[in-house]
Design an enzyme around this catalytic site. Sequence first.
Site, mmCIF file in Angstrom:
data_model
loop_
_atom_site.group_PDB
_atom_site.id
_atom_site.type_symbol
_atom_site.label_atom_id
_atom_site.label_comp_id
_atom_site.label_asym_id
_atom_site.label_seq_id
_atom_site.Cartn_x
_atom_site.Cartn_y
_atom_site.Cartn_z
ATOM 1 N NE ARG A 205 -5.650 0.309 -10.936
ATOM 2 C CZ ARG A 205 -5.746 -0.191 -9.717
ATOM 3 N NH1 ARG A 205 -5.231 0.494 -8.694
ATOM 4 N NH2 ARG A 205 -6.339 -1.336 -9.498
ATOM 5 C CG ASP B 26 -2.065 1.049 1.064
ATOM 6 O OD1 ASP B 26 -2.530 1.270 -0.084
ATOM 7 O OD2 ASP B 26 -2.455 1.654 2.083
ATOM 8 C CG ASP C 169 -0.865 0.425 -4.023
ATOM 9 O OD1 ASP C 169 -1.342 0.010 -5.099
ATOM 10 O OD2 ASP C 169 -1.567 0.614 -3.023
ATOM 11 C CG ASP D 247 -3.635 5.147 -5.202
ATOM 12 O OD1 ASP D 247 -3.239 5.288 -6.375
ATOM 13 O OD2 ASP D 247 -3.804 4.042 -4.659
#
Length: 341
Positions: free
Chosen positions: A208, A128, A153, A157
């Site tokens: 992404r 993470d 990760d 984010d």
Amino acid sequence: MVSKTEANMASLLPYGDVDFSLRAMAGRAEGFGCNSIGGLHGPLYFVTTVADDGPGSLRDGCRRKEPLWIVFEVSGTIHLSSYLNVSSYKTIDGRGQSIKLTGKGLRLKECEHIIICNLQFEGGRGHDVDGIQIKPNSRHIWIDRCSLRDYDDGLIDITRQSTDITVSRCYFAQHDKTMLIGADPSHIGDRCIRVTIHHCFFDGTRQRQPRVRFGKIHLYNNYTRNWGLYAVCASVESQIYSQCNIYEAGTKKKTFEFYTEKAADKEEQKSGTIISEGDIFLNGAESCLQTQHTEGSIFHPSEYYTTWTMEAPSHSFKGVLQICAGWQSVCRPAEVSSCLN
């Protein structure tokens, strides 16, 4: 070497005057992060060491509760042993030096009014671990001219009801899951998310760019090339307005992907919506857009902000973004001192 055409195009990019004085960036972001003032009303904090913690460290400045405009007196690599938490009303201003963060990343947790400018993020390790993690309940954030690569990760984010964020002129490379916006289908509070991403260069990142759940996302004048799975993904209830971007395929040709998921408070599964306006698709890139939209299913950026700086995408504009996105060797503006490079 920069061509004359590229130099002329670069002069048309946004924020051409923000480097003339130190605090000129405050409140100047285009898009959803436009209200971010960072540490405008606080004193200067000088980072004098690349140590992970202690007097004069970046971590020491970021944990302080008062507004601060953080600048660097040193160049080098800061090895973070744990996430570096950033408190509200901070500007982390890397102009004038070369600062690389590695090991872990920045965490923006329940904070507001943050500006992060001209830093490098590389080599984040651990479960993470993101380059910049924005969650929960953070808002009024501007990330500008940062270079990010190779984290375990995500690179950036944005989840858990964090909103009103602009990511501009950033460079992304050597990575898989580049940018996640919206945590998962159970976090229905992420319907509040609003993010603008513009003048960024996604250079061979796998997927992404971004992937979105629930939020409203405005993408304009970005250059995405040689993705490994897809360029942009719309999942449950997301609304993505893609405007005048350049999508250049490598082996994989599908530009837009749609993943179907069920929000926790709904009975039916849904994907998201993407509108493509003025985008160009190169090297066989296929938009694969869904053709049916219900009335009111997609926002328009003009509902939220009146102006943004946008050029028609072109081959010469690709060159501009390759040069101007990411960390830049620029001087620290004169409020502090003359050029430190």
